[in-house]
Design an enzyme around this catalytic site. Structure first.
Site, PDB file in Angstrom:
ATOM      1  N   PRO A   2       0.833  -1.210   0.000  1.00  0.00           N
ATOM      2  CA  PRO A   2       0.000   0.000   0.000  1.00  0.00           C
ATOM      3  C   PRO A   2       0.869   1.262   0.000  1.00  0.00           C
ATOM      4  CG  PRO A   2      -0.284  -1.262   2.050  1.00  0.00           C
ATOM      5  CD  PRO A   2       0.737  -1.976   1.233  1.00  0.00           C
ATOM      6  N   GLU A   3       0.503   2.197  -0.859  1.00  0.00           N
ATOM      7  CA  GLU A   3       1.205   3.472  -0.886  1.00  0.00           C
ATOM      8  C   GLU A   3       0.340   4.529  -0.200  1.00  0.00           C
ATOM      9  OE1 GLU A   3       3.208   4.761  -4.319  1.00  0.00           O
ATOM     10  OE2 GLU A   3       3.797   2.761  -4.966  1.00  0.00           O
TER      11      GLU A   3
END
Ligand SMILES: [Zn+2]
Length: 282
Positions: A2-3
């Site tokens: 996840p960014e």
């Protein structure tokens, strides 16, 4: 992994669903890797704490907690934080107690509302920590770099100006900007028309200002897209439901540029894949 936009979406979803709830009890798994604070300390801080809000700081999810005093004595309450980093495969689930406990569950918080908040992470790169804030104005958790959505253009220029590293590496340097990852760095550079391998020091002020605008635009678009599916992400089934940003270069090696039809190139910079259009990006 996840960014920033995914973490923002998850934090918002958690905030909508658990803010105001109180942690009644905490169970932690046996695996030591996910625990960045001692297990005892995590339990001591979380138990009986009220969740004031959940928000994103860098790529971390921060639960702001208020802890009532024992016996109602003064000081009336103390503040603390629970900090969650999802790593590669970490997920936060809100589940009813009847829901089967998934393999790789490392933390389970029973909430006063009757629900459970669970942290599941098969690869165990995720991290859980707590911070006690001794004074009322204690700073709490601070990300190492600047928050990309809050940094003003001039600040952005100052951060990157004069750096000898490729601009792509500088964008990924978490001590400069906190939370920009590989996908959004490539997409931002494409929109700004800048090749990833160029040294940061070779960029003009105008190019840096353009890149600043592109980074914020890309992150905001991705957050807007992720936001529509947030309930899926944190539901009891743990379904992942992000609408991915429409990538223009990332993962499109050999496919034609959406602007000029030139095939997208992929190069390795500091060990990471970088995608760019050799015609649109200078
Ligand atoms: Zn192009």
């Amino acid at each position: 992994m996840p960014e920033l936009p995914e973490v923002e979406t998850i934090a918002r979803g958690l905030n909508q669903r658990v803010a105001g709830d109180t942690v009644e009890s905490v169970w932690l798994g046996e695996k030591p890797e996910p625990l960045k604070s001692p297990a005892k300390e995590i339990v001591a801080v979380l138990e009986r704490s009220r969740i004031e809000q959940v928000r994103r700081v860098g790529k971390h999810i921060v639960f702001d907690l208020v802890r009532p005093s024992r016996n109602g004595r003064r000081p009336a309450a103390t503040r603390a934080q629970w900090i969650v980093h999802l790593g590669m495969t970490g997920r936060m689930l809100i589940a009813s107690p009847e829901t089967e406990i998934e393999k790789h569950t490392h933390a389970l918080l029973k909430l006063a509302s009757g629900r459970e908040l669970r942290f599941v992470d098969p690869r165990r790169f995720g991290r859980l920590a707590v911070v006690r804030m001794e004074s009322k104005n204690g700073a709490g958790f601070v990300a190492p770099g600047d928050e990309p959505l809050q940094a003003q253009a001039e600040r952005f220029v100052t951060l990157f100006r004069g750096r000898k590293t490729p601009i792509k590496s500088a964008l990924l340097n978490q001590r400069l900007l906190s939370g920009v990852g590989n996908i959004y760095a490539d997409e931002s550079l494409f929109r700004a028309g800048i090749r990833p391998r160029r040294r940061a020091s070779s960029l003009t002020r105008d190019e840096l200002r353009k890149l600043h605008a592109a980074v914020q635009e890309v992150l905001r678009e991705a957050i807007a897209l992720g936001g529509s599916s947030v309930s899926d992400y944190v539901d009891a089934e743990g379904r992942e439901g992000f609408f991915q940003l429409q990538h223009r270069v990332y993962g499109r090696e050999g496919e034609s540029c959406l602007v000029c039809r030139t095939p997208i190139k992929r190069v390795i910079i500091a060990g990471r894949s970088s995608h760019y259009c050799p015609r649109c990006q200078k």
